[in-house]
Write a protein that holds these residues in place. Sequence first.
Motif, PDB file in Angstrom:
ATOM      1  N   ASP A 138      84.110  42.056  90.848  1.00  0.00           N
ATOM      2  CA  ASP A 138      83.325  40.992  91.484  1.00  0.00           C
ATOM      3  C   ASP A 138      82.462  40.257  90.472  1.00  0.00           C
ATOM      4  O   ASP A 138      82.112  39.084  90.682  1.00  0.00           O
ATOM      5  CB  ASP A 138      82.438  41.571  92.587  1.00  0.00           C
ATOM      6  CG  ASP A 138      83.227  42.050  93.790  1.00  0.00           C
ATOM      7  OD1 ASP A 138      84.411  41.682  93.911  1.00  0.00           O
ATOM      8  OD2 ASP A 138      82.667  42.811  94.608  1.00  0.00           O
ATOM      9  N   SER A 139      82.112  40.920  89.371  1.00  0.00           N
ATOM     10  CA  SER A 139      81.238  40.315  88.366  1.00  0.00           C
ATOM     11  C   SER A 139      81.998  39.466  87.342  1.00  0.00           C
ATOM     12  O   SER A 139      81.384  38.802  86.514  1.00  0.00           O
ATOM     13  CB  SER A 139      80.455  41.403  87.630  1.00  0.00           C
ATOM     14  OG  SER A 139      81.345  42.321  87.007  1.00  0.00           O
ATOM     15  N   ASP A 140      83.337  39.466  87.371  1.00  0.00           N
ATOM     16  CA  ASP A 140      84.126  38.691  86.417  1.00  0.00           C
ATOM     17  C   ASP A 140      83.923  37.194  86.658  1.00  0.00           C
ATOM     18  O   ASP A 140      83.888  36.740  87.810  1.00  0.00           O
ATOM     19  CB  ASP A 140      85.614  39.023  86.548  1.00  0.00           C
ATOM     20  CG  ASP A 140      85.946  40.431  86.085  1.00  0.00           C
ATOM     21  OD1 ASP A 140      85.148  41.012  85.333  1.00  0.00           O
ATOM     22  OD2 ASP A 140      87.013  40.944  86.482  1.00  0.00           O
ATOM     23  N   GLN A 141      83.801  36.439  85.569  1.00  0.00           N
ATOM     24  CA  GLN A 141      83.572  34.999  85.672  1.00  0.00           C
ATOM     25  C   GLN A 141      84.546  34.226  84.794  1.00  0.00           C
ATOM     26  O   GLN A 141      85.157  34.767  83.870  1.00  0.00           O
ATOM     27  CB  GLN A 141      82.130  34.666  85.272  1.00  0.00           C
ATOM     28  CG  GLN A 141      81.072  35.191  86.242  1.00  0.00           C
ATOM     29  CD  GLN A 141      79.680  34.767  85.829  1.00  0.00           C
ATOM     30  OE1 GLN A 141      79.201  35.091  84.754  1.00  0.00           O
ATOM     31  NE2 GLN A 141      79.012  34.026  86.709  1.00  0.00           N
ATOM     32  N   VAL A 142      84.652  32.925  85.086  1.00  0.00           N
ATOM     33  CA  VAL A 142      85.587  32.062  84.375  1.00  0.00           C
ATOM     34  C   VAL A 142      84.985  30.662  84.296  1.00  0.00           C
ATOM     35  O   VAL A 142      84.156  30.276  85.121  1.00  0.00           O
ATOM     36  CB  VAL A 142      86.955  32.052  85.108  1.00  0.00           C
ATOM     37  CG1 VAL A 142      86.830  31.455  86.503  1.00  0.00           C
ATOM     38  CG2 VAL A 142      88.018  31.337  84.305  1.00  0.00           C
ATOM     39  N   GLY A 143      85.402  29.898  83.280  1.00  0.00           N
ATOM     40  CA  GLY A 143      84.970  28.510  83.154  1.00  0.00           C
ATOM     41  C   GLY A 143      85.851  27.596  83.999  1.00  0.00           C
ATOM     42  O   GLY A 143      85.932  27.736  85.212  1.00  0.00           O
ATOM     43  N   PHE A 144      86.561  26.654  83.335  1.00  0.00           N
ATOM     44  CA  PHE A 144      87.439  25.748  84.064  1.00  0.00           C
ATOM     45  C   PHE A 144      88.902  26.180  84.025  1.00  0.00           C
ATOM     46  O   PHE A 144      89.782  25.445  84.480  1.00  0.00           O
ATOM     47  CB  PHE A 144      87.325  24.326  83.498  1.00  0.00           C
ATOM     48  CG  PHE A 144      86.042  23.629  83.837  1.00  0.00           C
ATOM     49  CD1 PHE A 144      85.535  23.638  85.126  1.00  0.00           C
ATOM     50  CD2 PHE A 144      85.336  22.924  82.854  1.00  0.00           C
ATOM     51  CE1 PHE A 144      84.358  22.976  85.447  1.00  0.00           C
ATOM     52  CE2 PHE A 144      84.165  22.252  83.149  1.00  0.00           C
ATOM     53  CZ  PHE A 144      83.670  22.281  84.458  1.00  0.00           C
ATOM     54  N   ALA A 145      89.204  27.360  83.480  1.00  0.00           N
ATOM     55  CA  ALA A 145      90.572  27.875  83.549  1.00  0.00           C
ATOM     56  C   ALA A 145      90.947  28.057  85.019  1.00  0.00           C
ATOM     57  O   ALA A 145      90.080  28.199  85.887  1.00  0.00           O
ATOM     58  CB  ALA A 145      90.683  29.195  82.797  1.00  0.00           C
ATOM     59  N   ASP A 146      92.242  28.073  85.320  1.00  0.00           N
ATOM     60  CA  ASP A 146      92.665  28.106  86.722  1.00  0.00           C
ATOM     61  C   ASP A 146      92.045  29.260  87.504  1.00  0.00           C
ATOM     62  O   ASP A 146      91.537  29.067  88.596  1.00  0.00           O
ATOM     63  CB  ASP A 146      94.191  28.193  86.811  1.00  0.00           C
ATOM     64  CG  ASP A 146      94.848  26.825  86.648  1.00  0.00           C
ATOM     65  OD1 ASP A 146      94.143  25.804  86.671  1.00  0.00           O
ATOM     66  OD2 ASP A 146      96.087  26.796  86.502  1.00  0.00           O
ATOM     67  N   GLY A 147      92.114  30.480  86.950  1.00  0.00           N
ATOM     68  CA  GLY A 147      91.597  31.597  87.730  1.00  0.00           C
ATOM     69  C   GLY A 147      90.953  32.703  86.935  1.00  0.00           C
ATOM     70  O   GLY A 147      90.120  33.443  87.455  1.00  0.00           O
ATOM     71  N   TYR A 148      91.316  32.823  85.641  1.00  0.00           N
ATOM     72  CA  TYR A 148      90.871  33.956  84.827  1.00  0.00           C
ATOM     73  C   TYR A 148      90.585  33.477  83.408  1.00  0.00           C
ATOM     74  O   TYR A 148      91.119  32.465  82.958  1.00  0.00           O
ATOM     75  CB  TYR A 148      91.944  35.060  84.835  1.00  0.00           C
ATOM     76  CG  TYR A 148      92.247  35.520  86.242  1.00  0.00           C
ATOM     77  CD1 TYR A 148      91.481  36.508  86.844  1.00  0.00           C
ATOM     78  CD2 TYR A 148      93.255  34.910  86.985  1.00  0.00           C
ATOM     79  CE1 TYR A 148      91.715  36.896  88.152  1.00  0.00           C
ATOM     80  CE2 TYR A 148      93.504  35.290  88.292  1.00  0.00           C
ATOM     81  CZ  TYR A 148      92.729  36.282  88.865  1.00  0.00           C
ATOM     82  OH  TYR A 148      92.953  36.652  90.173  1.00  0.00           O
ATOM     83  N   PRO A 149      89.767  34.217  82.655  1.00  0.00           N
ATOM     84  CA  PRO A 149      89.332  33.729  81.350  1.00  0.00           C
ATOM     85  C   PRO A 149      90.423  33.616  80.294  1.00  0.00           C
ATOM     86  O   PRO A 149      90.362  32.739  79.437  1.00  0.00           O
ATOM     87  CB  PRO A 149      88.290  34.766  80.916  1.00  0.00           C
ATOM     88  CG  PRO A 149      87.858  35.447  82.159  1.00  0.00           C
ATOM     89  CD  PRO A 149      89.044  35.433  83.063  1.00  0.00           C
ATOM     90  N   LEU A 150      91.419  34.514  80.331  1.00  0.00           N
ATOM     91  CA  LEU A 150      92.363  34.603  79.233  1.00  0.00           C
ATOM     92  C   LEU A 150      93.789  34.775  79.749  1.00  0.00           C
ATOM     93  O   LEU A 150      94.015  35.365  80.805  1.00  0.00           O
ATOM     94  CB  LEU A 150      92.028  35.793  78.325  1.00  0.00           C
ATOM     95  CG  LEU A 150      90.672  35.739  77.612  1.00  0.00           C
ATOM     96  CD1 LEU A 150      90.225  37.132  77.217  1.00  0.00           C
ATOM     97  CD2 LEU A 150      90.767  34.836  76.383  1.00  0.00           C
ATOM     98  N   LEU A 151      94.749  34.291  78.951  1.00  0.00           N
ATOM     99  CA  LEU A 151      96.157  34.487  79.256  1.00  0.00           C
ATOM    100  C   LEU A 151      96.850  35.052  78.028  1.00  0.00           C
ATOM    101  O   LEU A 151      96.709  34.533  76.923  1.00  0.00           O
ATOM    102  CB  LEU A 151      96.812  33.163  79.656  1.00  0.00           C
ATOM    103  CG  LEU A 151      98.317  33.227  79.931  1.00  0.00           C
ATOM    104  CD1 LEU A 151      98.608  34.087  81.159  1.00  0.00           C
ATOM    105  CD2 LEU A 151      98.899  31.830  80.118  1.00  0.00           C
ATOM    106  N   LEU A 152      97.609  36.117  78.244  1.00  0.00           N
ATOM    107  CA  LEU A 152      98.344  36.806  77.173  1.00  0.00           C
ATOM    108  C   LEU A 152      99.834  36.695  77.431  1.00  0.00           C
ATOM    109  O   LEU A 152     100.289  36.848  78.565  1.00  0.00           O
ATOM    110  CB  LEU A 152      97.924  38.277  77.131  1.00  0.00           C
ATOM    111  CG  LEU A 152      98.629  39.212  76.148  1.00  0.00           C
ATOM    112  CD1 LEU A 152      97.676  40.327  75.721  1.00  0.00           C
ATOM    113  CD2 LEU A 152      99.902  39.834  76.732  1.00  0.00           C
ATOM    114  N   ILE A 153     100.596  36.456  76.359  1.00  0.00           N
ATOM    115  CA  ILE A 153     102.062  36.452  76.442  1.00  0.00           C
ATOM    116  C   ILE A 153     102.607  37.237  75.250  1.00  0.00           C
ATOM    117  O   ILE A 153     102.120  37.106  74.124  1.00  0.00           O
ATOM    118  CB  ILE A 153     102.635  35.023  76.437  1.00  0.00           C
ATOM    119  CG1 ILE A 153     102.227  34.275  77.713  1.00  0.00           C
ATOM    120  CG2 ILE A 153     104.151  35.034  76.303  1.00  0.00           C
ATOM    121  CD1 ILE A 153     102.685  32.828  77.761  1.00  0.00           C
TER     122      ILE A 153
END
Length: 268
Positions: free
Chosen positions: A140-155
């Motif tokens: 519940d405490s996780d936050q994000v800026g203007f990314a779609d839903g989450y702070p980071l994306l890994l591939i």
Amino acid sequence: MLRLSALYRYPLKSGKADTLQHIGLDKLGLQGDRRWMLVDEASGRFLTQRAVAKMSQLSALCNPAGGLTLSSPGYATLDVALPDSAAELRGITIWRDTLRVPDAGDAAARWASDFIGKPTRLVHMPLERARATGAGFGKDSDQVGFADGYPLLLIGQASLDDLSARIGRPMPMLRFRPNLVIEGAEAFAEDGWKRLRIGDIEFRLVKPCSRCILTTIDPQTGERSADREPFATLETYRKTENGAMFGQNLVNDGIGELAVGMPVTVLE
């Protein structure tokens, strides 16, 4: 051995990537990542390449003064100052979230409006106005800026190699706009990871990334693929009830520094 093979930051949501060798992390992911966004002036609705493909040709890079430098072929370069505490707050909407964030001023708006072709405003996301991440995943405490839903994306690099082989031509990694690229694992190994450590920082993998038509836009030219690739092939073997999955959304559980070449340890 697993290693961090590439780092990408996108200062402006849906703008060009900034390829990095090292970067700091704050509570919203990579420092400066998707902290700026273009919105429709009348509605406050966010703008992305999904509707405005030419945004793939918009360079918006963090500058030494802490602001943003806008440029694109055929347009004058503009340095935009970081909005201060006296900046006007503008009501904006990104997906289901409605919030108020600092407006970057009229000069930036004129530049953006000329580029987009309709009245547009540039807005900024300070740390203290961050959004909550997508409900049902993470903490519940996780936050994000203007990314779609989450702070980071890994591939995983091997995952892209697998996809490219199926399509029959190499696909640029930047079609998928990751922040972190990992090499040394098997294709789609990241689907089974829950926690990682890179350097001194731990990360939680919270949700697979559902891909969309944005992947069909060539980041070099801004043109859409006539054959709908790579999205068409992804749908043949990566489709779930929630969409065609490629990459993993993650959250950092600490702040610090990342650098290309750092070893990656799978903790869980």
